[in-house]
Design an enzyme around this catalytic site. Sequence first.
Site, mmCIF file in Angstrom:
data_model
loop_
_atom_site.group_PDB
_atom_site.id
_atom_site.type_symbol
_atom_site.label_atom_id
_atom_site.label_comp_id
_atom_site.label_asym_id
_atom_site.label_seq_id
_atom_site.Cartn_x
_atom_site.Cartn_y
_atom_site.Cartn_z
ATOM 1 N N ASN A 165 0.795 -1.226 0.000
ATOM 2 C CA ASN A 165 0.000 0.000 0.000
ATOM 3 C C ASN A 165 0.832 1.284 0.000
ATOM 4 O O ASN A 165 0.335 2.333 -0.380
ATOM 5 C CB ASN A 165 -1.029 0.002 1.142
ATOM 6 N N GLU A 260 5.026 -3.588 11.918
ATOM 7 C CA GLU A 260 3.686 -2.988 11.978
ATOM 8 C C GLU A 260 2.779 -3.898 11.172
ATOM 9 O O GLU A 260 3.006 -4.130 9.988
ATOM 10 C CB GLU A 260 3.744 -1.569 11.403
ATOM 11 N N CYS A 294 -3.364 0.741 7.006
ATOM 12 C CA CYS A 294 -3.404 0.160 8.359
ATOM 13 C C CYS A 294 -4.091 1.114 9.319
ATOM 14 O O CYS A 294 -4.681 0.697 10.304
ATOM 15 C CB CYS A 294 -1.993 -0.114 8.857
HETATM 16 O O1 G3P Z 1 1.494 1.034 7.636
HETATM 17 C C1 G3P Z 1 0.863 2.265 7.752
HETATM 18 C C2 G3P Z 1 0.007 2.590 6.546
HETATM 19 O O2 G3P Z 1 -0.810 1.509 6.190
HETATM 20 C C3 G3P Z 1 -0.846 3.815 6.787
HETATM 21 O O3 G3P Z 1 -0.100 4.967 6.662
HETATM 22 O O4 G3P Z 1 0.231 7.338 6.220
HETATM 23 O O5 G3P Z 1 -1.868 6.246 5.466
HETATM 24 O O6 G3P Z 1 -1.482 6.663 7.873
HETATM 25 P P1 G3P Z 1 -0.850 6.381 6.548
#
Ligand code: G3P
Length: 493
Positions: A165, A260, A294
Amino acid sequence: MGDIFAPIHKDTTYFLLINGEFVLSDSGRTITGQTPFDGTPTYTIQAASREQIDAAYQAATKAQRSWCRVPLWKRAEYLHKAAAILREHADEIGGVILREVAKNVSASKQEVLRTADLCDYIAEEGVRMEGQLLTADSFTGQPRKKLCLVQRVPLGVVLAQGPFNYPCNLTGSKVAPALIAGNTCVVKGPTQGAVAALYLTAAFHFAGVPAGVVNFVSGRGSEIGDYLVTHPLCNCISFTGGNIGLEVAKKAHMIPLQMELGGKDAAIVCADADLDVAAKCIVSGAFSYSGQRCTAVKLVLVVQEVADALLEKVLAGTRKLTVGRPEDDCEVTALIDRNAADNAEALAMDAKQKGAQWLTEFRRDGNLVYPLVVDRVTEEMRLAWEEPFAPVLPVMRVKSVDEAVQYANRLRYGLQGCVFTQNVNQAIIVASRMTAGTVQVNGAPARGPDHFLFLGHKDSGINAQGAKWSIEAMTKLKSLVINLPEEAYMVAN
Ligand code: G3P
């Protein structure tokens, strides 16, 4: 800067990077990707052999011995150069991200620019790393005859394994701190997103780091994943991904981990919340990049008295979302693959069969799932516990904020959460009680800005990220104790 990335590919076939050389897989095996949107072939990547993985680790191990002696300011310069390369090629790399993982035009480009900024920031943070000096006489009864110098030293070779992602940013957020701290890297690209991760790795290579400092391998996790994480020359695993990380953690013996592994980030909406703010954050939090984050809002826990009013606003926002192709900059685009779309559909159906109410129509065209708000979710439903990783937003109505907090704390994940209230005391109490790495007050869960602390509690992860914390996670403490002769420690100063 010209076409500096020309060596990383021949037509649509992309190479491995081992010991400073871009090479094909010696097994001759390749994997051809498809766009999530309509299955059009994208790029062909190499399936690295075990011998090539050995070669990558050996090169990284050898290079690390001299890389850790390169002055810190010089290592920082390489990071700044890599950042400049990323910035210069943001459109090109953004185009790759769009094609590989169906992230829309602006978010794909933004991911690259954000990564460049992250590299610059980490370079600055790295040169300001400080140690500590203890004197023996701060301990009762001791004379001042010993000095203890505490410093951070590199771990060695870091396996940097990012997810689909954020194939550029979440690879960069591992490689940059690893390098500034004096480690070298073996990067494993996600199968979908591998080319973007290769570009990221290559940016450091073209910034001029010595051969072996960054290496890149690709291949199916099911075939090479165990080999990579159990490799005897691997000294640290920095992994972002799904539940598979729990298995990785079991297999890694005494190796520092930075992981993570997802979240079920709950949004708690209190009776006194500003519902416009809450609804706006919930809609963007749940549906941006089609919910494949996430940190997406993956459960709304709203107190009954404001549930109808909140949902009216959430629905109004949801109906405004643009759905379609990433090239058209739509907010909701195709999910990464058929399994992801099948899973989203199964979760939605399970909830409906068990009595939940779909507030929007369930609609799916191939891997494109339209935004779905599911009201009156109950504990019997999979949606109450599982991470959809899709534009599916479950809503549970609760009697009290206390019930909401108790429920959120029963989830196996603990990445982020958020609370909407206008009462600062209430915000602090809820945030303090939630078992999550980060609780946002009156805002959607999010990792950035990238120097903020980012970590998961419970099954969401181990060890912290964020510029400073990533450097710490990729170093170990070491002390040097100097025993002073009396004439030295008796000198008054
Ligand atoms: O691993 C974290 C990712 O999935 C989300 O990052 O920047 O969209 O909060 P963000």
